[in-house]
Design an enzyme around this catalytic site. Sequence first.
Site, PDB file in Angstrom:
ATOM      1  N   ASP A  74     -10.255  -5.682  -3.021  1.00  0.00           N
ATOM      2  CA  ASP A  74      -9.661  -4.627  -2.204  1.00  0.00           C
ATOM      3  C   ASP A  74     -10.581  -3.406  -2.218  1.00  0.00           C
ATOM      4  O   ASP A  74     -10.877  -2.850  -3.286  1.00  0.00           O
ATOM      5  CB  ASP A  74      -8.289  -4.262  -2.778  1.00  0.00           C
ATOM      6  CG  ASP A  74      -7.458  -3.364  -1.878  1.00  0.00           C
ATOM      7  OD1 ASP A  74      -8.031  -2.454  -1.254  1.00  0.00           O
ATOM      8  OD2 ASP A  74      -6.234  -3.580  -1.821  1.00  0.00           O
ATOM      9  N   SER A 119       0.831  -1.196   0.000  1.00  0.00           N
ATOM     10  CA  SER A 119       0.000   0.000   0.000  1.00  0.00           C
ATOM     11  C   SER A 119       0.875   1.260   0.000  1.00  0.00           C
ATOM     12  O   SER A 119       1.614   1.503  -0.948  1.00  0.00           O
ATOM     13  CB  SER A 119      -0.955  -0.047   1.197  1.00  0.00           C
ATOM     14  OG  SER A 119      -1.985   0.919   1.088  1.00  0.00           O
ATOM     15  N   HIS A 143      -7.351  -6.104   1.069  1.00  0.00           N
ATOM     16  CA  HIS A 143      -6.169  -5.272   1.330  1.00  0.00           C
ATOM     17  C   HIS A 143      -5.391  -5.727   2.564  1.00  0.00           C
ATOM     18  O   HIS A 143      -4.416  -5.094   2.941  1.00  0.00           O
ATOM     19  CB  HIS A 143      -6.630  -3.816   1.526  1.00  0.00           C
ATOM     20  CG  HIS A 143      -5.541  -2.791   1.338  1.00  0.00           C
ATOM     21  ND1 HIS A 143      -4.951  -2.537   0.111  1.00  0.00           N
ATOM     22  CD2 HIS A 143      -4.940  -1.938   2.219  1.00  0.00           C
ATOM     23  CE1 HIS A 143      -4.047  -1.579   0.242  1.00  0.00           C
ATOM     24  NE2 HIS A 143      -4.004  -1.200   1.504  1.00  0.00           N
TER      25      HIS A 143
END
Length: 278
Positions: free
Chosen positions: A223, A147, A256
């Site tokens: 996600d 991320s 995620h």
Amino acid sequence: MKPISLSKSHGGIQGVYSHASEACACDMNFAVFAPPQAVEQHCPVVWYLSGLTCTHQNVMDKGEYRRMAAELGLIVVCPDTSPRGAEVPDEKDNWQFGCGAGFYVDATQAPFAKNYRMYSYVMEELPTLIGENFPVDMDRQAIFGHSMGGHGALTMALRNPGHFKSCSAFAPIVNPMTAGWSKPALEKYLGPDEAAWRAYDACALVEDGYRFPEFLVDQGTADGFLDDGLRPWLFEAACAKAGIPLTLRMQEGYDHSYFFISTFMEDHLRWHAAKLGA
């Protein structure tokens, strides 16, 4: 540098350490896993950069990297994501900015410029400390992250192609200049001139002529941040236009979380090991 904890795992040592950072003007913690091979030889090093709200602890507890790192003979270094401490400016009600959200930039704007210098910390200060205190082969380094950390890994690799042998990412923020959760942070850290932001944006760097031999990116299709914050297809298009090989794997049904990261962690470590000659 002082050890906070040392634990044996898969024949190697998982350590957590603290030191006084000049770059960040505060004490910083980081984690190092040294595989059993490090007792007798210098080993290649893989840097893992964590995402928003995380510390070095998240990947230590949930990343499931030690068994494969021990098998491949890789040292894994996990820095923190930002400076911390009572004197470090923060926005405690904003998880997308301040402590835990350094975005791996060198801030230029007051009051953040004194402490938020994560780019210099990860690229210069911490590698010097690691090289002086651990049996690492600094000629064989790789970098990856998740991320916000994926964003950091991509930008650092593009800006330092001779420094890293390989780069990969889990669900990276590829175009932080336009993403809702990163654009406000870049403005606070770097000021309103968007030209200064381009040094910390993977898509912009590729557009501006920066190159790296090859990338591996894994992204979950479930996600929740995919469409608004991550948008890997933008990086895919930039790499295609520039002729940079990119393996983008859209992983069906994954989100995620570290359930996603831990599932594909071994793939990434094997990929880096092959590039590092481990």
